[in-house]
Design a protein around this motif. Structure first.
Motif, PDB file in Angstrom:
ATOM      1  N   ASP A 105       0.810  -1.216   0.000  1.00 52.76           N
ATOM      2  CA  ASP A 105       0.000   0.000   0.000  1.00 52.76           C
ATOM      3  C   ASP A 105       0.846   1.270   0.000  1.00 52.76           C
ATOM      4  O   ASP A 105       0.324   2.367  -0.205  1.00 52.76           O
ATOM      5  CB  ASP A 105      -0.942   0.017   1.200  1.00 52.76           C
ATOM      6  CG  ASP A 105      -1.985  -1.081   1.116  1.00 52.76           C
ATOM      7  OD1 ASP A 105      -2.278  -1.536  -0.005  1.00 52.76           O
ATOM      8  OD2 ASP A 105      -2.503  -1.492   2.167  1.00 52.76           O
ATOM      9  N   ILE A 106       2.138   1.151   0.245  1.00 52.08           N
ATOM     10  CA  ILE A 106       3.037   2.297   0.213  1.00 52.08           C
ATOM     11  C   ILE A 106       3.733   2.302  -1.145  1.00 52.08           C
ATOM     12  O   ILE A 106       4.519   1.408  -1.453  1.00 52.08           O
ATOM     13  CB  ILE A 106       4.067   2.243   1.356  1.00 52.08           C
ATOM     14  CG1 ILE A 106       3.358   2.252   2.701  1.00 52.08           C
ATOM     15  CG2 ILE A 106       5.049   3.401   1.236  1.00 52.08           C
ATOM     16  CD1 ILE A 106       4.282   2.043   3.885  1.00 52.08           C
ATOM     17  N   ILE A 107       3.414   3.306  -1.953  1.00 53.16           N
ATOM     18  CA  ILE A 107       3.940   3.385  -3.312  1.00 53.16           C
ATOM     19  C   ILE A 107       4.790   4.638  -3.450  1.00 53.16           C
ATOM     20  O   ILE A 107       4.350   5.747  -3.140  1.00 53.16           O
ATOM     21  CB  ILE A 107       2.786   3.404  -4.342  1.00 53.16           C
ATOM     22  CG1 ILE A 107       1.979   2.109  -4.238  1.00 53.16           C
ATOM     23  CG2 ILE A 107       3.337   3.590  -5.751  1.00 53.16           C
ATOM     24  CD1 ILE A 107       0.713   2.107  -5.057  1.00 53.16           C
ATOM     25  N   LEU A 108       6.013   4.447  -3.904  1.00 55.14           N
ATOM     26  CA  LEU A 108       6.919   5.550  -4.208  1.00 55.14           C
ATOM     27  C   LEU A 108       6.717   5.901  -5.673  1.00 55.14           C
ATOM     28  O   LEU A 108       6.790   5.034  -6.540  1.00 55.14           O
ATOM     29  CB  LEU A 108       8.366   5.134  -3.962  1.00 55.14           C
ATOM     30  CG  LEU A 108       9.442   6.097  -4.427  1.00 55.14           C
ATOM     31  CD1 LEU A 108       9.416   7.364  -3.567  1.00 55.14           C
ATOM     32  CD2 LEU A 108      10.797   5.447  -4.372  1.00 55.14           C
ATOM     33  N   THR A 109       6.464   7.178  -5.952  1.00 55.04           N
ATOM     34  CA  THR A 109       6.284   7.636  -7.325  1.00 55.04           C
ATOM     35  C   THR A 109       7.375   8.648  -7.647  1.00 55.04           C
ATOM     36  O   THR A 109       7.617   9.575  -6.877  1.00 55.04           O
ATOM     37  CB  THR A 109       4.895   8.271  -7.514  1.00 55.04           C
ATOM     38  OG1 THR A 109       3.892   7.304  -7.175  1.00 55.04           O
ATOM     39  CG2 THR A 109       4.679   8.714  -8.951  1.00 55.04           C
ATOM     40  N   THR A 110       8.029   8.450  -8.771  1.00 59.72           N
ATOM     41  CA  THR A 110       9.141   9.312  -9.166  1.00 59.72           C
ATOM     42  C   THR A 110       9.162   9.449 -10.683  1.00 59.72           C
ATOM     43  O   THR A 110       8.321   8.881 -11.380  1.00 59.72           O
ATOM     44  CB  THR A 110      10.475   8.739  -8.626  1.00 59.72           C
ATOM     45  OG1 THR A 110      11.507   9.689  -8.853  1.00 59.72           O
ATOM     46  CG2 THR A 110      10.825   7.415  -9.245  1.00 59.72           C
ATOM     47  N   THR A 111      10.128  10.179 -11.172  1.00 60.14           N
ATOM     48  CA  THR A 111      10.303  10.330 -12.623  1.00 60.14           C
ATOM     49  C   THR A 111      11.421   9.416 -13.089  1.00 60.14           C
ATOM     50  O   THR A 111      12.291   9.041 -12.298  1.00 60.14           O
ATOM     51  CB  THR A 111      10.658  11.783 -12.988  1.00 60.14           C
ATOM     52  OG1 THR A 111      11.938  12.085 -12.433  1.00 60.14           O
ATOM     53  CG2 THR A 111       9.618  12.765 -12.489  1.00 60.14           C
ATOM     54  N   PRO A 112      11.448   9.085 -14.374  1.00 61.57           N
ATOM     55  CA  PRO A 112      12.560   8.277 -14.881  1.00 61.57           C
ATOM     56  C   PRO A 112      13.924   8.928 -14.638  1.00 61.57           C
ATOM     57  O   PRO A 112      14.876   8.243 -14.285  1.00 61.57           O
ATOM     58  CB  PRO A 112      12.259   8.144 -16.375  1.00 61.57           C
ATOM     59  CG  PRO A 112      10.774   8.283 -16.465  1.00 61.57           C
ATOM     60  CD  PRO A 112      10.413   9.294 -15.397  1.00 61.57           C
ATOM     61  N   ALA A 113      14.016  10.235 -14.786  1.00 60.31           N
ATOM     62  CA  ALA A 113      15.307  10.916 -14.594  1.00 60.31           C
ATOM     63  C   ALA A 113      15.773  10.825 -13.145  1.00 60.31           C
ATOM     64  O   ALA A 113      16.963  10.587 -12.878  1.00 60.31           O
ATOM     65  CB  ALA A 113      15.201  12.383 -15.019  1.00 60.31           C
ATOM     66  N   THR A 114      14.866  11.010 -12.202  1.00 66.82           N
ATOM     67  CA  THR A 114      15.235  10.947 -10.790  1.00 66.82           C
ATOM     68  C   THR A 114      15.623   9.524 -10.389  1.00 66.82           C
ATOM     69  O   THR A 114      16.609   9.322  -9.678  1.00 66.82           O
ATOM     70  CB  THR A 114      14.080  11.458  -9.912  1.00 66.82           C
ATOM     71  OG1 THR A 114      13.753  12.790 -10.313  1.00 66.82           O
ATOM     72  CG2 THR A 114      14.434  11.440  -8.447  1.00 66.82           C
ATOM     73  N   LEU A 115      14.883   8.540 -10.845  1.00 65.61           N
ATOM     74  CA  LEU A 115      15.215   7.147 -10.538  1.00 65.61           C
ATOM     75  C   LEU A 115      16.564   6.778 -11.152  1.00 65.61           C
ATOM     76  O   LEU A 115      17.386   6.126 -10.506  1.00 65.61           O
ATOM     77  CB  LEU A 115      14.124   6.200 -11.032  1.00 65.61           C
ATOM     78  CG  LEU A 115      14.335   4.728 -10.743  1.00 65.61           C
ATOM     79  CD1 LEU A 115      14.462   4.457  -9.251  1.00 65.61           C
ATOM     80  CD2 LEU A 115      13.203   3.902 -11.344  1.00 65.61           C
ATOM     81  N   SER A 116      16.813   7.226 -12.359  1.00 64.63           N
ATOM     82  CA  SER A 116      18.096   6.963 -13.009  1.00 64.63           C
ATOM     83  C   SER A 116      19.251   7.585 -12.222  1.00 64.63           C
ATOM     84  O   SER A 116      20.300   6.956 -12.043  1.00 64.63           O
ATOM     85  CB  SER A 116      18.070   7.517 -14.437  1.00 64.63           C
ATOM     86  OG  SER A 116      19.289   7.307 -15.070  1.00 64.63           O
ATOM     87  N   ALA A 117      19.065   8.801 -11.736  1.00 66.23           N
ATOM     88  CA  ALA A 117      20.108   9.459 -10.934  1.00 66.23           C
ATOM     89  C   ALA A 117      20.366   8.690  -9.644  1.00 66.23           C
ATOM     90  O   ALA A 117      21.518   8.539  -9.229  1.00 66.23           O
ATOM     91  CB  ALA A 117      19.704  10.897 -10.626  1.00 66.23           C
ATOM     92  N   LEU A 118      19.325   8.205  -8.999  1.00 65.14           N
ATOM     93  CA  LEU A 118      19.486   7.407  -7.779  1.00 65.14           C
ATOM     94  C   LEU A 118      20.268   6.130  -8.070  1.00 65.14           C
ATOM     95  O   LEU A 118      21.213   5.792  -7.347  1.00 65.14           O
ATOM     96  CB  LEU A 118      18.128   7.059  -7.177  1.00 65.14           C
ATOM     97  CG  LEU A 118      18.162   6.101  -5.993  1.00 65.14           C
ATOM     98  CD1 LEU A 118      18.877   6.719  -4.797  1.00 65.14           C
ATOM     99  CD2 LEU A 118      16.757   5.658  -5.622  1.00 65.14           C
ATOM    100  N   ILE A 119      19.908   5.430  -9.122  1.00 59.57           N
ATOM    101  CA  ILE A 119      20.590   4.175  -9.467  1.00 59.57           C
ATOM    102  C   ILE A 119      22.052   4.440  -9.806  1.00 59.57           C
ATOM    103  O   ILE A 119      22.944   3.708  -9.372  1.00 59.57           O
ATOM    104  CB  ILE A 119      19.856   3.460 -10.617  1.00 59.57           C
ATOM    105  CG1 ILE A 119      18.497   2.971 -10.109  1.00 59.57           C
ATOM    106  CG2 ILE A 119      20.693   2.298 -11.170  1.00 59.57           C
ATOM    107  CD1 ILE A 119      17.576   2.481 -11.200  1.00 59.57           C
ATOM    108  N   ARG A 120      22.331   5.508 -10.567  1.00 64.19           N
ATOM    109  CA  ARG A 120      23.724   5.856 -10.891  1.00 64.19           C
ATOM    110  C   ARG A 120      24.517   6.154  -9.626  1.00 64.19           C
ATOM    111  O   ARG A 120      25.664   5.725  -9.477  1.00 64.19           O
ATOM    112  CB  ARG A 120      23.771   7.061 -11.838  1.00 64.19           C
ATOM    113  CG  ARG A 120      23.568   6.722 -13.287  1.00 64.19           C
ATOM    114  CD  ARG A 120      23.960   7.882 -14.205  1.00 64.19           C
ATOM    115  NE  ARG A 120      23.419   9.167 -13.797  1.00 64.19           N
ATOM    116  CZ  ARG A 120      22.213   9.635 -14.137  1.00 64.19           C
ATOM    117  NH1 ARG A 120      21.422   8.905 -14.901  1.00 64.19           N
ATOM    118  NH2 ARG A 120      21.810  10.820 -13.730  1.00 64.19           N
ATOM    119  N   THR A 121      23.917   6.895  -8.698  1.00 64.33           N
ATOM    120  CA  THR A 121      24.597   7.233  -7.449  1.00 64.33           C
ATOM    121  C   THR A 121      24.892   5.990  -6.634  1.00 64.33           C
ATOM    122  O   THR A 121      25.998   5.822  -6.108  1.00 64.33           O
ATOM    123  CB  THR A 121      23.745   8.216  -6.619  1.00 64.33           C
ATOM    124  OG1 THR A 121      23.561   9.410  -7.386  1.00 64.33           O
ATOM    125  CG2 THR A 121      24.402   8.552  -5.294  1.00 64.33           C
TER     126      THR A 121
END
Length: 66
Positions: free
Chosen positions: A40-56
């Motif tokens: 029931d807890i859903i994180l919503t983000t943009t592709p660019a933000t998720l990509s930056a997190l994964i790169r980091t």
């Protein structure tokens, strides 16, 4: 929000209690994530933000998210 089609991450274990699910929605191109133990807890983000997190995270293997 329209009905989302969830896909289990290929990195999730097969037990079912430790799985990450991802879904994409249009026209906003939002990315939605949730864990199997808290669906029931859903994180919503943009592709660019998720990509930056994964790169980091991949550039800093000593960083752990628990």
């Amino acid at each position: 929000m329209s009905e989302l089609t969830w896909q289990k991450s290929s990195f999730s274990d097969g037990a079912g209690d430790n799985c990450l699910y991802i879904a994409a929605s249009t026209p906003t191109e939002a990315i939605h994530l949730h864990e199997s133990d808290t669906p029931d807890i859903i994180l919503t983000t943009t592709p660019a933000t998720l990509s930056a997190l994964i790169r980091t995270l991949t550039a800093n293997p000593h960083v752990r998210m628990t």
